[in-house]
Design a protein around this motif. Structure first.
Motif, short mmCIF file in Angstrom:
data_model
loop_
_atom_site.label_atom_id
_atom_site.label_comp_id
_atom_site.label_asym_id
_atom_site.label_seq_id
_atom_site.Cartn_x
_atom_site.Cartn_y
_atom_site.Cartn_z
N THR A 46 0.83 -1.20 0.00
CA THR A 46 0.00 0.00 0.00
C THR A 46 0.87 1.24 0.00
OG1 THR A 46 -0.13 -0.20 2.40
CG2 THR A 46 -1.98 -1.05 1.14
N LEU A 47 0.37 2.28 -0.66
CA LEU A 47 1.05 3.57 -0.69
C LEU A 47 0.48 4.43 0.42
CD1 LEU A 47 3.03 5.48 -2.13
CD2 LEU A 47 1.12 6.23 -3.56
N HIS A 48 1.25 4.68 1.45
CA HIS A 48 0.77 5.43 2.62
C HIS A 48 1.01 6.93 2.48
CE1 HIS A 48 0.12 1.75 4.92
NE2 HIS A 48 1.30 1.33 4.53
N GLY A 49 2.13 7.32 1.87
CA GLY A 49 2.50 8.73 1.83
C GLY A 49 2.97 9.15 0.45
N LEU A 50 2.57 10.35 0.02
CA LEU A 50 2.98 10.90 -1.28
C LEU A 50 3.35 12.37 -1.09
CD1 LEU A 50 3.23 10.75 -4.41
CD2 LEU A 50 0.81 11.37 -4.51
N ALA A 51 4.51 12.75 -1.62
CA ALA A 51 4.94 14.15 -1.55
C ALA A 51 5.28 14.64 -2.96
CB ALA A 51 6.15 14.30 -0.63
N ILE A 52 4.60 15.69 -3.40
CA ILE A 52 4.93 16.40 -4.64
C ILE A 52 5.12 17.85 -4.22
CG2 ILE A 52 4.18 17.04 -6.96
CD1 ILE A 52 2.39 14.59 -6.94
N ARG A 53 6.37 18.26 -4.00
CA ARG A 53 6.58 19.56 -3.38
C ARG A 53 7.65 20.36 -4.12
NH1 ARG A 53 8.61 16.35 1.88
NH2 ARG A 53 10.75 15.90 1.29
N ASN A 54 7.62 21.66 -3.86
CA ASN A 54 8.62 22.58 -4.43
C ASN A 54 8.71 22.45 -5.94
OD1 ASN A 54 9.34 23.43 -1.78
ND2 ASN A 54 10.67 21.65 -1.57
N SER A 55 7.54 22.35 -6.60
CA SER A 55 7.48 22.22 -8.05
C SER A 55 6.60 23.33 -8.61
CB SER A 55 6.94 20.85 -8.46
OG SER A 55 7.73 19.81 -7.93
N PRO A 56 7.10 24.58 -8.59
CA PRO A 56 6.27 25.71 -9.02
C PRO A 56 5.86 25.65 -10.48
CG PRO A 56 8.57 26.37 -8.72
CD PRO A 56 8.44 24.99 -8.17
N LEU A 57 6.54 24.80 -11.28
CA LEU A 57 6.16 24.67 -12.69
C LEU A 57 4.78 24.05 -12.85
CD1 LEU A 57 9.54 23.48 -14.27
CD2 LEU A 57 8.54 25.76 -14.31
N LEU A 58 4.26 23.41 -11.81
CA LEU A 58 2.91 22.87 -11.89
C LEU A 58 1.90 24.00 -12.05
CD1 LEU A 58 3.06 20.10 -9.14
CD2 LEU A 58 3.27 19.82 -11.61
N GLY A 59 2.15 25.10 -11.36
CA GLY A 59 1.34 26.30 -11.53
C GLY A 59 -0.09 26.15 -11.04
N GLU A 60 -0.86 27.22 -11.20
CA GLU A 60 -2.25 27.21 -10.79
C GLU A 60 -3.10 26.56 -11.87
OE1 GLU A 60 -3.58 31.03 -9.55
OE2 GLU A 60 -1.86 31.40 -8.23
N GLY A 61 -4.36 26.30 -11.54
CA GLY A 61 -5.26 25.68 -12.50
C GLY A 61 -5.61 24.26 -12.09
N ASP A 62 -5.95 23.43 -13.08
CA ASP A 62 -6.44 22.08 -12.81
C ASP A 62 -5.38 21.02 -13.11
OD1 ASP A 62 -6.32 22.35 -15.52
OD2 ASP A 62 -8.38 21.70 -15.91
N THR A 63 -4.10 21.38 -13.01
CA THR A 63 -3.03 20.43 -13.33
C THR A 63 -3.12 19.17 -12.50
OG1 THR A 63 -1.56 22.29 -13.88
CG2 THR A 63 -0.53 20.14 -13.52
N LEU A 64 -3.43 19.31 -11.21
CA LEU A 64 -3.45 18.16 -10.30
C LEU A 64 -4.84 17.55 -10.16
CD1 LEU A 64 -1.05 19.25 -7.42
CD2 LEU A 64 -0.59 17.78 -9.36
N GLU A 65 -5.79 17.97 -10.97
CA GLU A 65 -7.13 17.41 -10.90
C GLU A 65 -7.15 15.89 -11.08
OE1 GLU A 65 -11.34 17.52 -10.49
OE2 GLU A 65 -9.81 19.05 -10.11
#
Length: 900
Positions: A46-65
């Motif tokens: 099982t995947l208990h923890g996920l970190a996607i951090r310090n990645s400003p290129l993701l930007g605002e909007g629905d990228t992580l939808e």
């Protein structure tokens, strides 16, 4: 699973597809029973923890939808729907600049019962939330629905009214002063609707008006354990009001930790009052915990009327349940109706385990731990270089994967779960003598092999040769009353037959070693070691355990030529009686025992990192109670720097200030972190350094520069390690510096300042002054710094700067690093083939910068393709090279090699 400053928008869809696959695999591993949400308990993978951090290129909007959809769909009408990432408990999205809308979308999923999202820890710090209008709407909708259910008595489950599973929420550095999100969350702490146990609103520019209703909310909250409102703009009057309110309600106070530091004003005696008040809250929590544990086990508590019925969890910053438990239990996210007698537990508590942990070891246990036969000491030998006889030429020694063997041994004895003490140390003659003197029953040696010598370390990263005859003399003369110093010895090294015979000649009755002419495969050694020690630990004889170990090698799918590999293991003496047991240990419920002195420093760091996967380094320092500071993990695939590590190590041991300089991407930080781990694993021999404080400099804002980007982190580490009292209130850098120098006065410490080149403004001028005062006011503190250039100051308190220039990797190590990370090279045999095809024997040590004429045009051309020996460029090329370009490179290399 952590992605730190590596993702852009294009990477999200492939990542989501992989995460969805992981989620589907988890569903396949579910057990047969279901919980109250229709969610099944997970058994493995099982995947208990996920970190996607310090990645400003993701930007605002629905990228992580697409990622949020894996956590759950808000409008799902299928009651049996199970989101792919239902097992996820921790999500870290700090520093991505996602904006209000994207963060609101995630919080909507977390705060919806229909989504079946089980997220418990969420970090949305530094995401440009600002006014947070969308987030405000989401939270209002959730609170209104919760209140309606409370007022109407609506109950859609036999367990009570549903509430969000979120226990930890971090909203630091989001400029929340512009809106009402912070004040709305704080005021609604009073009805426990959020179920939060840890909340951080630090560094948001919040003012007194945001905290007007906080005192009354805290008085009515029974869930919150930790609150961080530091680094805001609270006035002295506001903070005093909060403290006085807590003081007046301390009898029923539940809050245990409150941070209000770095709000600038001097609180005088109030910090002491706050600490005493919160200690009452902590005591109340302990009482609740004990009371509930009695109730959950059917024991009526005489004090049950004294404490409110509130669920108690350990501090979220210290919760280790996801690490230690092999399975994940389904969590109930319901607040109980008034008719429910006992609150549902969020943590299962086993009274028998608790009593075992709290009780003193029995006389029988203490006696067993002192029996000579029920102890095993593991000596690891990993010198960095050896010096050719009669010359000053240092030859690097490739690093062995000793950590894997160490973890394997640890897990082996944990699985056996018997009362055997396991100790780890590094292999020097001094440590071997110590082991013999203390009377350890069994010895396991692991290191490089040599036909005529047993290889030890010299205590400073170099190799110490010990021939078979000298080894025999060393053991015989060190034995007590001419008795054999060990009942059993395992020499896990190639060409170790003569060494094994030396132990036999010294009187050791049972010795496992390797054939004299044989080079042992790593996979074979690991397979044999695990099967052998598991059998030996549970009481099988040496002979049986040896045969089981050889059998494990023979049938191991990971061992090539297993029929030949199994025959390389030898049990000496060949005519000896090995039908005897080594260990006579009783079974214990949990290994290692609570009070056992098992020493495994590097594993301790591993568990600390796993425990805090969603926390930033500064958070970990606040919660870490051990005197050993968590060190950064050495990078994957770190290789080819053995000689550099040896030079820097000896410079650190001999001097007080060492500066490793080199251009960007050359590997300065990797070298520093690997060296610190190397030193940390050798505390028994490198007595010049007792503890390490690792400071990673980063670009800071104007406010952070005023707080000191290296002084304050060092101060915080000293507080966390207990070197500076946490009750001391320091508001200026001068005050912090004074306490730093006082606490380090006689301490044997190494301070690592990584990436000093990012310091700017006044910090550049402060650094030499700080170092001067540090060296003048302490006696044994050393500093290791990494930077692009030397500091350039002749003397710092009578201490000079020793500069070490870190250069390019040579041709051989460039290709090794490329092959390690290249997506088109998959096996060890393929990596060996790449090295053989690309690097001729007489070109292994050349570098791209060589101008001596030794390097050929072919070697220079390949080096240029692979990144000119700069590790960052090499890894980038390894990840980006296309299959057709890789095939073309190998074909050109083969043709040129034939012509050459």
């Amino acid at each position: 699973l952590t992605f730190d400053n590596v993702l852009n928008k294009d990477a999200i869809i492939p990542l989501v597809r992989n995460l969805e696959t992981i989620g589907q695999r988890n569903v396949g591993n579910q057990q047969s029973y279901t919980g109250n949400l229709g969610a099944k308990a997970f058994s493995t993978d099982t995947l208990h923890g996920l970190a996607i951090r310090n990645s400003p290129l993701l930007g605002e909007g629905d990228t992580l939808e697409p990622l949020f959809n894996l956590l759950g769909f808000v409008n799902s009408v299928d009651s049996s729907f199970q989101p792919p990432l239902m097992s996820l408990r921790m999500l870290d999205l700090r520093g991505n600049k996602l904006g209000d809308a994207s963060c609101a979308r995630l919080l909507e999923v977390v705060h919806s019962e229909k989504s079946c999202c089980c997220l418990e820890k969420l970090d949305l710090s530094d995401n440009n939330i600002g006014k947070g209008l969308r987030i405000f709407d989401v939270l209002c909708a959730y609170i209104n629905e919760y209140r309606q259910r409370q007022s109407s008595g609506f109950d859609d489950s036999s367990n009570g009214i549903w509430c969000t599973p979120l226990k930890l929420l971090k909203l630091e550095s989001n400029n929340l002063r512009k809106g009402s999100v912070a004040s709305y969350i704080l005021q609604n702490l009073s009805n426990n609707a959020f179920s939060l146990e840890s909340l951080s609103l630090a560094d948001n520019g919040l003012m007194d008006t945001h905290f007007e209703r906080l005192p009354s909310a805290l008085a009515k909250n029974t869930n919150l354990i930790e609150l961080d409102i530091s680094r805001n703009n609270l006035t002295k009057d506001c903070m005093e009001k909060i403290i006085r309110s807590l003081k007046s309600e301390e009898r029923k106070l539940n809050l245990a930790f409150l941070r209000m530091d770095l709000n600038k004003p001097n609180l005088g005696s109030y910090p002491e009052m706050l600490n005493k008040t919160l200690s009452v809250g902590r005591l109340n929590r302990v009482k609740q915990y004990i009371n509930e544990s009695r109730l959950s086990n059917g024991v009526k508590s005489p004090d049950s009327r004294l404490y409110p019925k509130a669920t108690f969890l350990p501090s979220p910053l210290q919760n280790n349940s996801q690490v230690t438990s092999p399975t994940m239990s389904t969590t109930n996210h319901y607040h109980n109706s008034p008719s429910t007698e006992i609150n549902k537990k969020h943590v299962e508590f086993n009274a028998r385990d608790s009593s075992h942990a709290l009780s003193k070891p029995s006389t029988e246990d203490r006696t067993l731990s002192g029996i000579q036969g029920n102890q095993i000491t593991v000596l690891f030998s990993a010198p960095l270089v050896w010096k050719k006889t009669g010359t000053d030429l240092l030859v690097p020694i490739e690093m062995l994967d000793l950590e894997t063997e160490r973890e394997l041994l640890w897990q082996c004895f944990k699985e056996a779960s018997v009362n055997i003490d396991l100790f780890f140390d590094n292999a020097t003659t001094d440590r071997l003598r110590t082991v013999m003197t203390k009377g350890c029953g069994c010895l396991h040696y692991s290191g490089h092999g040599s036909p005529d010598y047993l290889i030890f370390e010299d205590g400073k990263g170099g190799l110490h040769w010990l021939g078979s005859e000298k080894l025999k003399k060393f053991i015989t003369e060190g034995a007590k009353n001419n008795e054999p110093p060990f009942r059993f010895v395992f020499v896990s090294a190639c060409y170790s037959f003569l060494t094994g015979e030396a132990f036999v000649d010294a009187g050791v009755p049972h010795v496992v070693c390797c054939q004299q002419e044989a080079q042992l495969a790593d996979s074979a050694a690991l397979a044999f070691t695990r099967a052998f020690y598991l059998a030996l630990a549970i009481g099988r004889t040496v002979k049986d355990s040896f045969e089981l170990g050889r059998q494990a090698v023979e049938f191991a799918p990971s061992v090539p030529n297993s029929d030949l590999e199994m025959k390389k293991f030898v049990l000496l003496p060949k005519d000896g009686d090995h039908d005897v047991r080594i260990f006579d240990a009783k079974s214990i419920p949990v290994w290692p025992r609570k009070n056992a002195a098992n020493s495994v420093p590097s594993l301790r760091n591993i568990y600390s990192r796993a425990q805090s996967m969603i926390l930033a380094p500064e958070d970990l320092l606040q919660s870490h109670s051990s005197s050993d500071q968590p060190l950064p993990t050495p990078p994957q695939g770190f290789l080819g720097r053995e000689t550099d590590m040896y030079h820097v190590l000896n410079a650190v041991l001999d001097r007080r200030f060492v500066n490793v300089v080199g251009k960007t991407g050359i590997g300065r930080s990797s070298l520093a972190s690997s060296l610190c781990q190397y030193i940390n694993d050798r505390k028994t021999t490198m007595i010049e350094i007792e503890t390490i404080f690792y400071i990673r400099a980063r670009k800071s804002s104007e406010k952070e520069r005023n707080d000191g980007s290296f002084i304050t982190p060092l101060y915080n580490q000293l507080v966390a390690s207990g070197k500076i009292s946490s009750s001391i209130d320091c508001t200026t850098l001068d005050e912090k510096g004074t306490h730093i120098f006082k606490s380090l006065n006689k301490l044997k410490a190494l301070i690592v300042l990584e990436r000093a080149e990012v310091l700017s403004g006044d910090e550049i001028q402060e650094l030499p002054l700080f170092l001067r005062d540090l060296f003048e006011k302490t006696q044994k503190v050393r500093v290791l710094m990494t930077s692009k250039s030397k500091l350039g100051v002749s003397l710092l308190g009578n201490v000079g700067e020793h500069v070490y220039n870190l250069g390019q990797l040579n041709f051989k190590n460039t290709v090794r690093l490329f092959a390690h990370f290249c997506q088109h090279v998959h096996t060890g045999e393929e990596r060996r083939k790449v090295l053989e095809d690309l690097v001729p024997d007489d070109q292994q040590l050349v570098c791209h910068s060589d101008e001596s004429g030794i390097i050929t045009s072919r070697s220079r051309e390949i080096l240029e393709i692979l990144g000119t020996g700069v590790p960052a460029r090499i890894m980038e090329q390894a990840h980006q090279i296309k299959k057709e370009d890789y095939d073309k490179l190998m074909e050109i290399a083969r043709r040129q090699c034939l012509a050459y």
